[in-house]
Design a protein around this motif. Structure first.
Motif, PDB file in Angstrom:
ATOM      1  N   GLU A  70      -1.810  -6.038  -6.530  1.00  0.00           N
ATOM      2  CA  GLU A  70      -0.741  -6.326  -5.573  1.00  0.00           C
ATOM      3  C   GLU A  70      -0.157  -5.039  -4.988  1.00  0.00           C
ATOM      4  OE1 GLU A  70       2.223  -8.862  -7.143  1.00  0.00           O
ATOM      5  OE2 GLU A  70       0.847 -10.544  -7.493  1.00  0.00           O
ATOM      6  N   THR A  71      -0.307  -3.937  -5.707  1.00  0.00           N
ATOM      7  CA  THR A  71       0.127  -2.630  -5.201  1.00  0.00           C
ATOM      8  C   THR A  71      -1.022  -1.648  -5.343  1.00  0.00           C
ATOM      9  OG1 THR A  71       2.428  -3.026  -5.840  1.00  0.00           O
ATOM     10  CG2 THR A  71       1.776  -0.745  -5.434  1.00  0.00           C
ATOM     11  N   VAL A  72      -1.397  -1.000  -4.248  1.00  0.00           N
ATOM     12  CA  VAL A  72      -2.518  -0.063  -4.236  1.00  0.00           C
ATOM     13  C   VAL A  72      -2.012   1.285  -3.740  1.00  0.00           C
ATOM     14  CG1 VAL A  72      -4.798   0.451  -3.288  1.00  0.00           C
ATOM     15  CG2 VAL A  72      -4.173  -1.908  -3.811  1.00  0.00           C
ATOM     16  N   THR A  73      -2.324   2.350  -4.472  1.00  0.00           N
ATOM     17  CA  THR A  73      -1.908   3.704  -4.087  1.00  0.00           C
ATOM     18  C   THR A  73      -3.095   4.486  -3.539  1.00  0.00           C
ATOM     19  OG1 THR A  73      -0.177   3.732  -5.775  1.00  0.00           O
ATOM     20  CG2 THR A  73      -0.886   5.858  -4.896  1.00  0.00           C
ATOM     21  N   LEU A  74      -2.930   5.084  -2.365  1.00  0.00           N
ATOM     22  CA  LEU A  74      -3.970   5.896  -1.744  1.00  0.00           C
ATOM     23  C   LEU A  74      -3.590   7.368  -1.830  1.00  0.00           C
ATOM     24  CD1 LEU A  74      -4.684   3.073  -0.532  1.00  0.00           C
ATOM     25  CD2 LEU A  74      -5.369   4.275   1.548  1.00  0.00           C
ATOM     26  N   SER A  75      -4.519   8.194  -2.303  1.00  0.00           N
ATOM     27  CA  SER A  75      -4.330   9.642  -2.323  1.00  0.00           C
ATOM     28  C   SER A  75      -5.573  10.302  -1.754  1.00  0.00           C
ATOM     29  CB  SER A  75      -4.066  10.126  -3.755  1.00  0.00           C
ATOM     30  OG  SER A  75      -5.233  10.005  -4.543  1.00  0.00           O
ATOM     31  N   ASP A  76      -5.590  11.631  -1.746  1.00  0.00           N
ATOM     32  CA  ASP A  76      -6.717  12.352  -1.145  1.00  0.00           C
ATOM     33  C   ASP A  76      -8.005  12.213  -1.951  1.00  0.00           C
ATOM     34  OD1 ASP A  76      -4.793  13.097   0.607  1.00  0.00           O
ATOM     35  OD2 ASP A  76      -4.677  15.181  -0.026  1.00  0.00           O
ATOM     36  N   THR A  77      -7.916  11.930  -3.235  1.00  0.00           N
ATOM     37  CA  THR A  77      -9.098  11.952  -4.101  1.00  0.00           C
ATOM     38  C   THR A  77      -9.491  10.580  -4.644  1.00  0.00           C
ATOM     39  OG1 THR A  77      -7.687  12.491  -5.999  1.00  0.00           O
ATOM     40  CG2 THR A  77      -8.694  14.331  -4.802  1.00  0.00           C
TER      41      THR A  77
ATOM     42  N   VAL B 116       0.858  -1.187   0.000  1.00  0.00           N
ATOM     43  CA  VAL B 116       0.000   0.000   0.000  1.00  0.00           C
ATOM     44  C   VAL B 116       0.894   1.237   0.000  1.00  0.00           C
ATOM     45  CG1 VAL B 116      -1.859   1.239   1.154  1.00  0.00           C
ATOM     46  CG2 VAL B 116      -1.750  -1.253   1.306  1.00  0.00           C
ATOM     47  N   ARG B 117       0.731   2.092  -1.015  1.00  0.00           N
ATOM     48  CA  ARG B 117       1.494   3.333  -1.113  1.00  0.00           C
ATOM     49  C   ARG B 117       0.620   4.496  -0.623  1.00  0.00           C
ATOM     50  NH1 ARG B 117       2.441   5.394  -5.480  1.00  0.00           N
ATOM     51  NH2 ARG B 117       4.515   6.284  -5.144  1.00  0.00           N
ATOM     52  N   LEU B 118       1.019   5.123   0.462  1.00  0.00           N
ATOM     53  CA  LEU B 118       0.267   6.249   1.017  1.00  0.00           C
ATOM     54  C   LEU B 118       0.890   7.543   0.512  1.00  0.00           C
ATOM     55  CD1 LEU B 118      -0.129   5.045   4.717  1.00  0.00           C
ATOM     56  CD2 LEU B 118      -1.693   4.686   2.807  1.00  0.00           C
ATOM     57  N   THR B 119       0.095   8.360  -0.173  1.00  0.00           N
ATOM     58  CA  THR B 119       0.585   9.631  -0.704  1.00  0.00           C
ATOM     59  C   THR B 119      -0.294  10.772  -0.190  1.00  0.00           C
ATOM     60  OG1 THR B 119      -0.788   9.518  -2.702  1.00  0.00           O
ATOM     61  CG2 THR B 119       1.372   8.453  -2.792  1.00  0.00           C
ATOM     62  N   GLY B 120       0.059  12.008  -0.511  1.00  0.00           N
ATOM     63  CA  GLY B 120      -0.743  13.167  -0.133  1.00  0.00           C
ATOM     64  C   GLY B 120      -0.892  13.297   1.370  1.00  0.00           C
ATOM     65  N   THR B 121      -2.121  13.566   1.800  1.00  0.00           N
ATOM     66  CA  THR B 121      -2.374  13.754   3.234  1.00  0.00           C
ATOM     67  C   THR B 121      -2.224  12.457   4.006  1.00  0.00           C
ATOM     68  OG1 THR B 121      -3.970  15.475   2.589  1.00  0.00           O
ATOM     69  CG2 THR B 121      -3.982  14.790   4.883  1.00  0.00           C
ATOM     70  N   TRP B 122      -2.510  11.311   3.373  1.00  0.00           N
ATOM     71  CA  TRP B 122      -2.280  10.017   4.028  1.00  0.00           C
ATOM     72  C   TRP B 122      -0.818   9.929   4.478  1.00  0.00           C
ATOM     73  CZ3 TRP B 122      -5.939   6.239   5.005  1.00  0.00           C
ATOM     74  CH2 TRP B 122      -7.173   6.368   4.358  1.00  0.00           C
ATOM     75  N   LYS B 123       0.081  10.313   3.604  1.00  0.00           N
ATOM     76  CA  LYS B 123       1.519  10.266   3.910  1.00  0.00           C
ATOM     77  C   LYS B 123       1.882  11.306   4.963  1.00  0.00           C
ATOM     78  CE  LYS B 123       5.986  11.120   1.597  1.00  0.00           C
ATOM     79  NZ  LYS B 123       6.293  12.449   2.147  1.00  0.00           N
ATOM     80  N   ALA B 124       1.407  12.540   4.791  1.00  0.00           N
ATOM     81  CA  ALA B 124       1.778  13.629   5.698  1.00  0.00           C
ATOM     82  C   ALA B 124       1.336  13.345   7.132  1.00  0.00           C
ATOM     83  CB  ALA B 124       1.176  14.944   5.205  1.00  0.00           C
ATOM     84  N   GLU B 125       0.124  12.839   7.306  1.00  0.00           N
ATOM     85  CA  GLU B 125      -0.378  12.600   8.662  1.00  0.00           C
ATOM     86  C   GLU B 125       0.363  11.461   9.343  1.00  0.00           C
ATOM     87  OE1 GLU B 125      -4.597  12.115   8.547  1.00  0.00           O
ATOM     88  OE2 GLU B 125      -4.982  14.234   8.107  1.00  0.00           O
ATOM     89  N   LEU B 126       0.729  10.422   8.569  1.00  0.00           N
ATOM     90  CA  LEU B 126       1.466   9.317   9.180  1.00  0.00           C
ATOM     91  C   LEU B 126       2.891   9.731   9.526  1.00  0.00           C
ATOM     92  CD1 LEU B 126       1.130   6.432  10.066  1.00  0.00           C
ATOM     93  CD2 LEU B 126       1.913   5.674   7.821  1.00  0.00           C
ATOM     94  N   GLU B 127       3.489  10.612   8.730  1.00  0.00           N
ATOM     95  CA  GLU B 127       4.824  11.124   9.060  1.00  0.00           C
ATOM     96  C   GLU B 127       4.784  11.978  10.317  1.00  0.00           C
ATOM     97  OE1 GLU B 127       7.041  11.438   4.713  1.00  0.00           O
ATOM     98  OE2 GLU B 127       5.792  13.107   5.415  1.00  0.00           O
ATOM     99  N   GLU B 128       3.688  12.715  10.498  1.00  0.00           N
ATOM    100  CA  GLU B 128       3.541  13.568  11.684  1.00  0.00           C
ATOM    101  C   GLU B 128       3.260  12.746  12.929  1.00  0.00           C
ATOM    102  OE1 GLU B 128       0.694  17.249  13.253  1.00  0.00           O
ATOM    103  OE2 GLU B 128       0.666  16.639  11.143  1.00  0.00           O
ATOM    104  N   ALA B 129       2.527  11.654  12.783  1.00  0.00           N
ATOM    105  CA  ALA B 129       2.194  10.796  13.923  1.00  0.00           C
ATOM    106  C   ALA B 129       2.446   9.332  13.548  1.00  0.00           C
ATOM    107  CB  ALA B 129       0.728  11.000  14.324  1.00  0.00           C
ATOM    108  N   PRO B 130       3.714   8.916  13.487  1.00  0.00           N
ATOM    109  CA  PRO B 130       4.039   7.550  13.049  1.00  0.00           C
ATOM    110  C   PRO B 130       3.510   6.454  13.957  1.00  0.00           C
ATOM    111  CG  PRO B 130       5.983   8.673  13.898  1.00  0.00           C
ATOM    112  CD  PRO B 130       4.918   9.704  13.787  1.00  0.00           C
ATOM    113  N   TRP B 131       3.135   6.798  15.193  1.00  0.00           N
ATOM    114  CA  TRP B 131       2.600   5.800  16.114  1.00  0.00           C
ATOM    115  C   TRP B 131       1.230   5.270  15.678  1.00  0.00           C
ATOM    116  CZ3 TRP B 131      -2.113   7.343  17.754  1.00  0.00           C
ATOM    117  CH2 TRP B 131      -2.385   8.718  17.738  1.00  0.00           C
ATOM    118  N   MET B 132       0.560   5.969  14.734  1.00  0.00           N
ATOM    119  CA  MET B 132      -0.790   5.561  14.345  1.00  0.00           C
ATOM    120  C   MET B 132      -0.820   4.219  13.614  1.00  0.00           C
ATOM    121  SD  MET B 132      -3.153   8.803  13.348  1.00  0.00           S
ATOM    122  CE  MET B 132      -2.415   9.052  11.749  1.00  0.00           C
ATOM    123  N   LEU B 133       0.300   3.807  13.031  1.00  0.00           N
ATOM    124  CA  LEU B 133       0.350   2.549  12.310  1.00  0.00           C
ATOM    125  C   LEU B 133       1.624   1.824  12.679  1.00  0.00           C
ATOM    126  CD1 LEU B 133      -1.404   1.047  10.202  1.00  0.00           C
ATOM    127  CD2 LEU B 133       0.078   1.988   8.426  1.00  0.00           C
ATOM    128  N   ALA B 134       1.499   0.552  13.061  1.00  0.00           N
ATOM    129  CA  ALA B 134       2.669  -0.204  13.511  1.00  0.00           C
ATOM    130  C   ALA B 134       2.561  -1.641  13.000  1.00  0.00           C
ATOM    131  CB  ALA B 134       2.765  -0.186  15.035  1.00  0.00           C
TER     132      ALA B 134
END
Length: 484
Positions: free
Chosen positions: A118-125, A86-104
């Protein structure tokens, strides 16, 4: 509420799919004419089942890599060795970088995607979604309340909506009365009076605590119920007009939940209206079920969020069949105001991210991590001063977070909350520790059950009982019975 009998019918293929699911925990690879989702294309690396929002796949996080253009998350199947990236981009990426404890690593997740890749990309839209800790069902009202303040949502979940006041109780009375009239299909003067009197009688304890009379409550609520009657006269007077009328009222206070999305909610009302489905020819229309939310206050951003959550919950319940993409917000003020809107994908994505933040915060409590017990205060005196949970928020910051008036951001409010007696503070601390211990135990139980495969589960020998005069032992647990 009434459910269309057509929705209760299933094809032979769907019965076969359900039977396979119950036996093996995986859906059969079949296609159905009733499904609005395209059939599977290629092998699916994770166990999945189809729904109105595509494929939902259950797995466990195994690895997280923070890269320049994305956060790359590896999700392993509950059973087997299959892995999805799973590739997290946009705000998904920014929020996890700010609070890395949210996903472990080890966290249970649901991945919703249109196609089982096999590969899924998540963005804001994009419509793809990642649901963290789906075993925790977060209330739709709490998720909607995250607009502007994540902290408010979690504190309201644990401490309630704040102290009662006349405006809140009048709003509740209007809700109950309007719902009763809608259910009866009668907004006459007699019906409105009976509905309001019954609602007041049921709120006797609240009326007494406010120190107001029944007459005062009736005087405050009657004009709003009359405004609702004006709306009903117009709405039900255009039953067959697409985009205008309401064909019928289906039910009030309807409970919905989705374990795919980790959400639950109670909708004020379900209505059915005619909705045009062809832009070139508006005369082509069909009945659609929609959520009706009754509001007695001013429009707020949280209302749209609430409507969006209810929309996806209804999609899950009805499997996407006959559900309108628009919900209805009915504002009852000096004049009725109706707003029918479709919640954009970007807003739904933001709501799910906020829901994930709440679920992760609850799941991390009591663990040796950097996760906070509550989101940080927003430090906005104007917004905080209007919050119903401002006192509880300040107490939590002082008692549990070791905060000060400066770190809270509103010295006057913080000092007022600090004036609570020491005995009451001690009681609050002991109470919250007990609640957290119980919640932590339940969370561990839910997560362990959620991540069990279809093989041998956890079985325990239950108490001995007499059956037909002979002793019998009972097993409690899940999965296949252990050998012997």
């Amino acid at each position: 509420g009434r459910i269309d009998p057509v929705l209760l019918k299933a094809t032979e293929e769907e019965h076969a799919e359900l039977a396979t699911l119950l036996r093996h925990g995986k859906p059969a690879a079949i296609s159905s004419q009733r499904s609005e989702v395209s059939e599977d294309k290629g092998p699916d690396p994770l166990p999945c089942f189809r729904g109105p929002r595509g494929h939902a796949r259950r797995g466990r996080v195994s690895k997280i890599d923070f890269e320049d253009d994305c956060v790359r998350v590896a999700v392993d199947a509950v059973e087997g060795e299959a892995t999805v990236t799973v590739r997290l981009t946009g705000t998904w990426k920014a929020e996890l970088e700010e609070a890395p404890w949210m996903l472990a690593p080890g966290d249970p997740v649901h991945l919703l995607s249109q196609e089982p890749r096999e590969t899924v990309t998540l963005s804001d839209t994009t419509p793809e979604l990642l649901v963290v800790h789906p075993e925790i069902l977060v209330n739709a009202t709490a998720v909607a309340a995250t607009a502007g303040c994540l902290r408010r949502a979690l504190i309201s979940m644990e401490f309630g909506g704040g102290p009662s006041n006349l405006a809140c109780e009048v709003g509740t009375l209007v809700h109950d009365s309007v719902q009763a009239c809608l259910a009866a299909g009668d907004f006459s003067v007699v019906a409105r009076g009976a509905a309001l009197q019954g609602a007041i009688r049921r709120k006797a304890a609240a009326v007494w605590s406010l120190g107001v009379s029944d007459h005062q409550l009736r005087e405050a609520a009657e004009p709003m119920v009359e405004v609702a009657a004006q709306w009903a006269q117009v709405a039900f007077g255009h039953r067959l007009d697409p985009g205008k009328g309401v064909r019928r009222f289906l039910g009030a206070e309807q409970n919905f939940s989705s374990h795919r999305l980790g959400l639950r909610g109670k909708i004020d009302g379900l209505v059915e209206w005619n909705e045009a489905f062809c832009a070139d020819d508006p005369s082509l229309h069909a009945p659609r079920v929609a959520a009706l939310e009754i509001k007695t206050g001013k429009p707020h951003a949280t209302h749209m969020g609430q409507l969006g959550i209810y929309g996806v919950l209804m999609e899950e319940a009805y499997r996407g069949h006959g559900v309108s993409k628009r919900g209805c917000l009915l504002y009852i003020g000096k004049a009725p105001s109706e707003s029918r809107k479709e919640v954009p994908a970007s807003m739904l994505s933001a709501l799910i991210r906020n829901r994930n933040s709440i679920a992760a915060t609850l799941a991390r409590r009591g663990q040796a991590t950097d996760a906070p017990q509550w989101p940080a205060p927003i430090q906005q005196p104007g917004e905080c001063g209007r919050c119903f949970n401002r006192t509880e928020c300040a107490l939590v910051h002082g008692l549990f977070e070791g905060g000060t008036a400066e770190s809270f951001g509103d010295e006057e409010l913080f000092q007022a909350a600090a004036g609570v007696s020491e005995a009451r503070k001690e009681y609050i601390v002991r109470w919250m520790r007990a609640v957290e211990a119980e919640s932590r135990s339940e969370s561990l139980d839910r997560a362990s059950l959620w991540m069990k495969g279809s093989g041998h589960g956890a079985w325990a020998l239950g108490p001995t009982q007499e059956v037909d005069g002979a002793p019998a032992w009972f097993f409690r647990g899940s999965g296949e019975l252990p050998p012997g």
